[in-house]
Design a protein around this motif. Sequence first.
Motif, PDB file in Angstrom:
ATOM      1  N   VAL A 138       0.929  -1.078  -0.031  1.00 59.03           N
ATOM      2  CA  VAL A 138      -0.182  -0.251  -0.447  1.00 59.03           C
ATOM      3  C   VAL A 138       1.094   1.000  -0.579  1.00 59.03           C
ATOM      4  CG1 VAL A 138      -2.044   1.148   1.412  1.00 59.03           C
ATOM      5  CG2 VAL A 138      -1.851  -1.051   1.385  1.00 59.03           C
ATOM      6  N   THR A 168       1.557  -3.261   4.253  1.00 56.31           N
ATOM      7  CA  THR A 168       1.357  -4.123   3.381  1.00 56.31           C
ATOM      8  C   THR A 168      -0.881  -4.444   4.030  1.00 56.31           C
ATOM      9  OG1 THR A 168       1.574  -5.521   4.878  1.00 56.31           O
ATOM     10  CG2 THR A 168       3.344  -4.944   2.724  1.00 56.31           C
ATOM     11  N   THR A 169      -1.150  -5.068   2.912  1.00 54.55           N
ATOM     12  CA  THR A 169      -2.754  -5.145   3.486  1.00 54.55           C
ATOM     13  C   THR A 169      -2.401  -7.036   2.945  1.00 54.55           C
ATOM     14  OG1 THR A 169      -3.526  -5.094   0.755  1.00 54.55           O
ATOM     15  CG2 THR A 169      -4.063  -3.113   3.090  1.00 54.55           C
ATOM     16  N   ASP A 172      -9.106  -8.174   4.607  1.00 51.47           N
ATOM     17  CA  ASP A 172      -8.878  -6.330   5.096  1.00 51.47           C
ATOM     18  C   ASP A 172      -8.777  -5.861   6.319  1.00 51.47           C
ATOM     19  OD1 ASP A 172     -11.439  -7.046   3.815  1.00 51.47           O
ATOM     20  OD2 ASP A 172     -12.614  -8.264   5.095  1.00 51.47           O
ATOM     21  N   GLU A 174      -4.278  -4.210   7.169  1.00 54.46           N
ATOM     22  CA  GLU A 174      -3.018  -3.671   7.168  1.00 54.46           C
ATOM     23  C   GLU A 174      -2.453  -4.164   7.951  1.00 54.46           C
ATOM     24  OE1 GLU A 174      -3.774   0.018   4.990  1.00 54.46           O
ATOM     25  OE2 GLU A 174      -3.202   0.476   6.465  1.00 54.46           O
TER      26      GLU A 174
END
Length: 262
Positions: A138, A168-169, A172, A174
Amino acid sequence: MTAYLTRRGLEQLKECLSERDIGVIRSVYEHRFLTASQIEQLHFEDHATAAAGARVCRRVLARLTRERVFARLQRRVGGVRAGSASYVYILGRVGSRLVADGRRFTEPSPLFLDHTLAVADARIELVQAHRGGELELVAVEVEPACWRRYISSGGAAEFVRPDLYAVTTQADFEDCWFLEIDRGTESAAAIGRKCRAYDAYWRTGREQEEHGTFPLVVWVVPDIVRGQRIERVISRTRNLKRDLFRVTTGDRLIQLIAGGAT
């Protein structure tokens, strides 16, 4: 003597820069030093073949060097036999003006250059893992943009200085990461001080309040032996929240991050 580029000339140059040119300039600005190979991996991956990407990268870097946007260090990485990919690029006089930056870079020490390029390599691994679908990246920030300032329990202004910050994800959720790129040069005492600084920053609650969580601090080491030494420092440091930290070798970094911070 090299002619000075007027303000009008600078504006004309800006208008001629492509979106990719601007991205390349931004990357060199953020990392301070990048090899031609690293620039190619970051910005020239969208060609039909790797050879085509390398050719275009060489032409772009040659043009930006002629225009004094970039300059090359005298030292090469991998030696002369590595060819043009071994050149190390920095912002030139015109490049510094383009980004409104007053810094003037000199030849760095071998240790400093090695560490700076290793930080860039870690970022490239994250970017390539994202492109390959191994993880979803992200955001990523490079030092000093990723440093954090806090007030110690004694009232003094202190900093934690990670080399990289990444988000990062996964599903659902992070995950946030502070990356310390270790090159095996710092003493056990220096490692301990860094760990205590992260612990002190965690105890302020500032990061959690602003971002909702505290990043996992990942020490990225050159080999298993070095990793064991850092793990011993972490285990022996008194009153340390040890689950803030992970230690991994560079070849296992993406596996660790793709697995999430939990």
